[in-house]
Design an enzyme around this catalytic site. Structure first.
Site, PDB file in Angstrom:
ATOM      1  N   ALA A 218       0.874  -1.181   0.000  1.00 35.48           N
ATOM      2  CA  ALA A 218       0.000   0.000   0.000  1.00 35.48           C
ATOM      3  C   ALA A 218       0.902   1.219   0.000  1.00 35.48           C
ATOM      4  CB  ALA A 218      -0.900  -0.004   1.233  1.00 35.48           C
ATOM      5  N   CYS A 219       0.402   2.357  -0.422  1.00 37.39           N
ATOM      6  CA  CYS A 219       1.246   3.546  -0.535  1.00 37.39           C
ATOM      7  C   CYS A 219       1.887   3.878   0.814  1.00 37.39           C
ATOM      8  CB  CYS A 219       0.450   4.729  -1.069  1.00 37.39           C
ATOM      9  SG  CYS A 219      -0.474   5.649   0.153  1.00 37.39           S
ATOM     10  N   LEU A 220       3.045   4.506   0.756  1.00 33.07           N
ATOM     11  CA  LEU A 220       3.832   4.762   1.967  1.00 33.07           C
ATOM     12  C   LEU A 220       3.108   5.673   2.958  1.00 33.07           C
ATOM     13  CD1 LEU A 220       7.367   5.211   0.339  1.00 33.07           C
ATOM     14  CD2 LEU A 220       6.467   3.197   1.542  1.00 33.07           C
TER      15      LEU A 220
ATOM     16  N   SER B 139       0.284   5.293   4.083  1.00 31.83           N
ATOM     17  CA  SER B 139      -0.487   4.452   5.005  1.00 31.83           C
ATOM     18  C   SER B 139       0.324   4.018   6.216  1.00 31.83           C
ATOM     19  CB  SER B 139      -1.017   3.219   4.274  1.00 31.83           C
ATOM     20  OG  SER B 139       0.040   2.352   3.903  1.00 31.83           O
TER      21      SER B 139
END
Length: 271
Positions: free
Chosen positions: A176-178, A180
């Site tokens: 998941a994108c950083l 998060s």
């Protein structure tokens, strides 16, 4: 009778054919790689990939996306999408993912209009329905299609069919994108995103399969799979991790005894 993964894939293929042409939101992850592969098999040049480049998207993932499209003869468009410039995003509100997805998919709709493509599709699956996912609200509002959810495919289904299709991503770690990795309410900065990116890359390079480095101020909370705990706490590994993490800017380095789990930052939402 419960449908098999292969039967669900047939539903997916028909759904994509009926759409006619698609822009696939492509992150090089397990789900979007599988979706793009099937879309390209069904639609050929009428399936194109689009990837957003930003400081919350690791360079390694972008390179993998570029390589996959090059190897498979898929047209690949890279969009500049800097989340930190979105009003309110850097303050990390609970609807952060909504703000990001809204901005991203508005850009992809623009790509579709310019290229005269019928639909924009994304790779969420049935397992994403159970967690707190404000990004799915933006997807629904903008009319973005979710073919894997339409076919009722789970993560396990996607991994199974990815393996059958010979995709290297079939056993790739979930990503998941950083952004998060930040506790809600903590300011997201480019510097801290880089800290997290470096820290997770180190753990991956050390052979850990599924990792998260959650950031709390300057405290790093490492999540790995429980069966990798013993490897994480080996003396030489601990020493290396602490030394490198401190060089990245962390003050303290901790291990989460619950191990890796999807959306652990959402556990605070009910507090």
């Amino acid at each position: 009778m419960k449908q098999t993964a292969e039967e669900k894939e047939l539903i997916l293929r028909k759904y994509l054919r009926d759409l006619g042409s698609v822009v696939v939101a492509f992150s090089s992850g397990v789900d979007s790689t599988y979706l793009l592969k099937v879309a390209h098999e069904e639609l050929g040049d009428k399936a194109i990939a689009a990837t957003a480049r930003s400081c919350s998207f690791p360079v390694r993932e972008l390179k993998e996306a570029e390589q996959f499209c090059s190897e498979n003869g898929i047209r690949h468009i890279i969009c500049e999408s800097e989340e930190l410039e979105i009003e309110g995003f850097k303050h990390n509100p609970k609807n952060r993912c909504y703000l990001c997805k809204r901005e991203l998919f508005e850009k992809l709709l623009g790509v579709a209009e310019k290229e005269q493509i019928q639909a924009v599709v994304e790779g969420s699956n049935m397992d994403d329905n159970g967690d707190y996912r404000p990004g799915l609200i933006a997807i629904d509002e903008l009319g973005i299609k979710s073919p894997l959810r339409h076919a009722e495919m789970t993560k396990n289904d996607i991994r199974e069919r990815s393996k059958a299709l010979g995709l290297k991503t079939w056993d790739k770690q979930s990503f998941a994108c950083l952004s998060s990795r930040f506790v809600y309410g903590e300011e997201i900065t480019e510097e801290k995103l880089h800290m997290v990116d470096q820290a997770e890359q180190l753990l991956l390079d050390m052979g850990f399969h599924q990792v998260r480095v959650r950031i709390h101020g300057t405290i790093a909370r490492i999540e790995v799979l429980p069966d990798e705990f013993s490897n994480l706490i080996k003396k030489e590994n601990c020493q290396k991790i602490v030394k490198e993490f401190k060089a990245y800017g962390f003050t303290y380095v901790t291990m989460d005894l619950q191990g890796y789990r999807m959306g652990s930052m959402n556990e605070t939402l009910g507090e």
